[in-house]
Design a protein around this motif. Structure first.
Motif, PDB file in Angstrom:
ATOM      1  N   LEU A  18      43.269  44.570  39.918  1.00  0.00           N
ATOM      2  CA  LEU A  18      44.303  43.985  40.771  1.00  0.00           C
ATOM      3  C   LEU A  18      43.752  42.782  41.528  1.00  0.00           C
ATOM      4  CD1 LEU A  18      46.054  47.187  42.173  1.00  0.00           C
ATOM      5  CD2 LEU A  18      47.004  45.538  40.565  1.00  0.00           C
ATOM      6  N   LEU A  19      42.491  42.904  41.977  1.00  0.00           N
ATOM      7  CA  LEU A  19      41.900  41.772  42.689  1.00  0.00           C
ATOM      8  C   LEU A  19      41.751  40.565  41.769  1.00  0.00           C
ATOM      9  CD1 LEU A  19      39.148  43.503  44.847  1.00  0.00           C
ATOM     10  CD2 LEU A  19      41.257  42.440  45.649  1.00  0.00           C
ATOM     11  N   TYR A  20      41.269  40.783  40.547  1.00  0.00           N
ATOM     12  CA  TYR A  20      41.137  39.672  39.599  1.00  0.00           C
ATOM     13  C   TYR A  20      42.499  39.048  39.323  1.00  0.00           C
ATOM     14  CZ  TYR A  20      36.281  40.860  38.456  1.00  0.00           C
ATOM     15  OH  TYR A  20      34.928  41.094  38.496  1.00  0.00           O
ATOM     16  N   GLU A  21      43.522  39.865  39.217  1.00  0.00           N
ATOM     17  CA  GLU A  21      44.864  39.351  38.943  1.00  0.00           C
ATOM     18  C   GLU A  21      45.344  38.500  40.118  1.00  0.00           C
ATOM     19  OE1 GLU A  21      49.048  41.093  37.203  1.00  0.00           O
ATOM     20  OE2 GLU A  21      47.934  42.347  38.618  1.00  0.00           O
ATOM     21  N   ARG A  22      45.127  38.981  41.336  1.00  0.00           N
ATOM     22  CA  ARG A  22      45.548  38.234  42.527  1.00  0.00           C
ATOM     23  C   ARG A  22      44.770  36.934  42.684  1.00  0.00           C
ATOM     24  NH1 ARG A  22      45.941  43.367  46.464  1.00  0.00           N
ATOM     25  NH2 ARG A  22      47.894  44.169  45.642  1.00  0.00           N
ATOM     26  N   LEU A  23      43.511  36.960  42.243  1.00  0.00           N
ATOM     27  CA  LEU A  23      42.696  35.748  42.348  1.00  0.00           C
ATOM     28  C   LEU A  23      42.953  34.775  41.193  1.00  0.00           C
ATOM     29  CD1 LEU A  23      39.299  37.344  43.477  1.00  0.00           C
ATOM     30  CD2 LEU A  23      40.842  35.955  44.878  1.00  0.00           C
ATOM     31  N   GLY A  24      43.827  35.159  40.276  1.00  0.00           N
ATOM     32  CA  GLY A  24      44.145  34.282  39.153  1.00  0.00           C
ATOM     33  C   GLY A  24      43.090  34.267  38.070  1.00  0.00           C
ATOM     34  N   LYS A  25      42.242  35.267  38.027  1.00  0.00           N
ATOM     35  CA  LYS A  25      41.196  35.349  37.002  1.00  0.00           C
ATOM     36  C   LYS A  25      41.727  36.229  35.871  1.00  0.00           C
ATOM     37  CE  LYS A  25      37.605  34.472  40.280  1.00  0.00           C
ATOM     38  NZ  LYS A  25      36.261  34.078  40.158  1.00  0.00           N
ATOM     39  N   ALA A  26      42.515  35.621  35.007  1.00  0.00           N
ATOM     40  CA  ALA A  26      43.255  36.329  33.969  1.00  0.00           C
ATOM     41  C   ALA A  26      42.352  37.098  33.015  1.00  0.00           C
ATOM     42  CB  ALA A  26      44.128  35.346  33.184  1.00  0.00           C
ATOM     43  N   GLU A  27      41.283  36.481  32.536  1.00  0.00           N
ATOM     44  CA  GLU A  27      40.421  37.149  31.555  1.00  0.00           C
ATOM     45  C   GLU A  27      39.760  38.387  32.152  1.00  0.00           C
ATOM     46  OE1 GLU A  27      37.682  34.525  29.588  1.00  0.00           O
ATOM     47  OE2 GLU A  27      39.251  33.038  29.244  1.00  0.00           O
ATOM     48  N   LYS A  28      39.255  38.248  33.369  1.00  0.00           N
ATOM     49  CA  LYS A  28      38.609  39.395  34.012  1.00  0.00           C
ATOM     50  C   LYS A  28      39.637  40.479  34.340  1.00  0.00           C
ATOM     51  CE  LYS A  28      34.485  37.199  35.768  1.00  0.00           C
ATOM     52  NZ  LYS A  28      33.565  37.081  36.867  1.00  0.00           N
ATOM     53  N   ALA A  29      40.835  40.093  34.761  1.00  0.00           N
ATOM     54  CA  ALA A  29      41.891  41.056  35.066  1.00  0.00           C
ATOM     55  C   ALA A  29      42.295  41.813  33.805  1.00  0.00           C
ATOM     56  CB  ALA A  29      43.094  40.351  35.685  1.00  0.00           C
ATOM     57  N   ALA A  30      42.481  41.087  32.717  1.00  0.00           N
ATOM     58  CA  ALA A  30      42.868  41.727  31.456  1.00  0.00           C
ATOM     59  C   ALA A  30      41.774  42.678  30.972  1.00  0.00           C
ATOM     60  CB  ALA A  30      43.162  40.666  30.401  1.00  0.00           C
ATOM     61  N   ALA A  31      40.507  42.281  31.094  1.00  0.00           N
ATOM     62  CA  ALA A  31      39.401  43.139  30.676  1.00  0.00           C
ATOM     63  C   ALA A  31      39.352  44.415  31.526  1.00  0.00           C
ATOM     64  CB  ALA A  31      38.076  42.378  30.770  1.00  0.00           C
ATOM     65  N   ALA A  32      39.550  44.288  32.829  1.00  0.00           N
ATOM     66  CA  ALA A  32      39.521  45.453  33.715  1.00  0.00           C
ATOM     67  C   ALA A  32      40.676  46.402  33.405  1.00  0.00           C
ATOM     68  CB  ALA A  32      39.567  45.006  35.175  1.00  0.00           C
ATOM     69  N   PHE A  33      41.866  45.841  33.191  1.00  0.00           N
ATOM     70  CA  PHE A  33      43.020  46.689  32.856  1.00  0.00           C
ATOM     71  C   PHE A  33      42.831  47.351  31.484  1.00  0.00           C
ATOM     72  CE2 PHE A  33      45.624  44.244  36.037  1.00  0.00           C
ATOM     73  CZ  PHE A  33      45.930  45.344  36.828  1.00  0.00           C
ATOM     74  N   THR A  34      42.197  46.650  30.560  1.00  0.00           N
ATOM     75  CA  THR A  34      41.939  47.217  29.234  1.00  0.00           C
ATOM     76  C   THR A  34      41.023  48.429  29.354  1.00  0.00           C
ATOM     77  OG1 THR A  34      42.238  45.062  28.178  1.00  0.00           O
ATOM     78  CG2 THR A  34      41.022  46.731  26.922  1.00  0.00           C
ATOM     79  N   GLU A  35      39.992  48.338  30.177  1.00  0.00           N
ATOM     80  CA  GLU A  35      39.094  49.477  30.396  1.00  0.00           C
ATOM     81  C   GLU A  35      39.824  50.632  31.074  1.00  0.00           C
ATOM     82  OE1 GLU A  35      35.916  50.039  29.316  1.00  0.00           O
ATOM     83  OE2 GLU A  35      36.356  48.219  28.173  1.00  0.00           O
ATOM     84  N   ALA A  36      40.684  50.315  32.038  1.00  0.00           N
ATOM     85  CA  ALA A  36      41.431  51.353  32.754  1.00  0.00           C
ATOM     86  C   ALA A  36      42.372  52.095  31.814  1.00  0.00           C
ATOM     87  CB  ALA A  36      42.201  50.752  33.913  1.00  0.00           C
ATOM     88  N   VAL A  37      43.032  51.367  30.955  1.00  0.00           N
ATOM     89  CA  VAL A  37      43.994  52.007  30.054  1.00  0.00           C
ATOM     90  C   VAL A  37      43.280  52.852  28.998  1.00  0.00           C
ATOM     91  CG1 VAL A  37      44.347  50.255  28.230  1.00  0.00           C
ATOM     92  CG2 VAL A  37      46.265  51.612  29.044  1.00  0.00           C
ATOM     93  N   LYS A  38      42.052  52.503  28.658  1.00  0.00           N
ATOM     94  CA  LYS A  38      41.283  53.334  27.726  1.00  0.00           C
ATOM     95  C   LYS A  38      41.081  54.737  28.302  1.00  0.00           C
ATOM     96  CE  LYS A  38      38.578  49.721  25.444  1.00  0.00           C
ATOM     97  NZ  LYS A  38      37.221  49.149  25.308  1.00  0.00           N
ATOM     98  N   LEU A  39      40.826  54.814  29.590  1.00  0.00           N
ATOM     99  CA  LEU A  39      40.681  56.118  30.235  1.00  0.00           C
ATOM    100  C   LEU A  39      41.992  56.900  30.189  1.00  0.00           C
ATOM    101  CD1 LEU A  39      38.590  55.175  33.399  1.00  0.00           C
ATOM    102  CD2 LEU A  39      37.805  56.405  31.384  1.00  0.00           C
TER     103      LEU A  39
END
Length: 185
Positions: A1-22
């Motif tokens: 969420l922080l990466y998304e708010r900061l506009g860091k799309a690649e890092k936000a997408a990578a973090a969400f991808t890891e979260a959804v794997k769980l």
């Protein structure tokens, strides 16, 4: 969420991808939660045993069995110990027999069965039962040592000698030779 708010799309997408794997593996996560809940109930049961609150201990152990049926057989040993503490020897023996079907490697449950049989006035069953148990679990050296000791106590020296000699040939250990020397003595 922080990466998304900061506009860091690649890092936000990578973090969400890891979260959804769980989240994609919720059944494994659920199994771990169930296992932990059963362990906590087992721990509660042990605490109640130490406090001599046996009804509470039995309730906790049974709850652990209910939550995690795959581990229920193992908890029968705890239930047997509680029943023994309460003087309910026949009930303890029933729980213990269910546990012994798992063929534990240690001798504590086997020793408990010998104690319970003695308390119930069934000491004559010790040797035949140990013979059956040792036959069913042929590779349990400790159980065979217990059988040899029972033979010696029942004045069946030749049987005790044979078991100890077989053990000395298969799995030599100081305890085996000590038992054999006691038979000779």
């Amino acid at each position: 969420l922080l990466y998304e708010r900061l506009g860091k799309a690649e890092k936000a997408a990578a973090a969400f991808t890891e979260a959804v794997k769980l989240l994609d593996h919720t059944e494994a996560l659920h199994e771990q939660i169930v296992l932990r809940a059963a362990e906590i109930h087992e721990r509660i049961g042990r605490i109640w045993v130490q406090a001599h609150k046996y009804q509470e201990a039995v309730a906790a152990f049974r709850k652990a069995q209910e939550i995690y049926p795959e581990g229920a057989g193992r908890l029968n040993f705890n239930l047997a110990q509680v029943c023994q503490e309460e003087g309910k020897y026949a009930q303890a023996l029933a729980y213990l027999d269910a546990y012994l079907k798992l063929q534990p490697q240690g001798t504590e449950p086997y020793d408990l069965k010998l104690t319970l049989l003695a308390k119930l006035g069934r000491a004559a069953e010790v040797v035949p039962w140990l013979e059956q148990a040792a036959e069913a679990d042929r590779y349990n050296v400790r159980l065979k040592m217990l059988l040899a000791r029972a033979y010696a106590e029942a004045r069946l020296a030749d049987r005790a000698e044979k078991v100890y000699a077989d053990l000395a040939a298969q799995a030599p250990a100081p305890e085996v030779y000590q038992g054999l020397f006691r038979v000779y003595k």
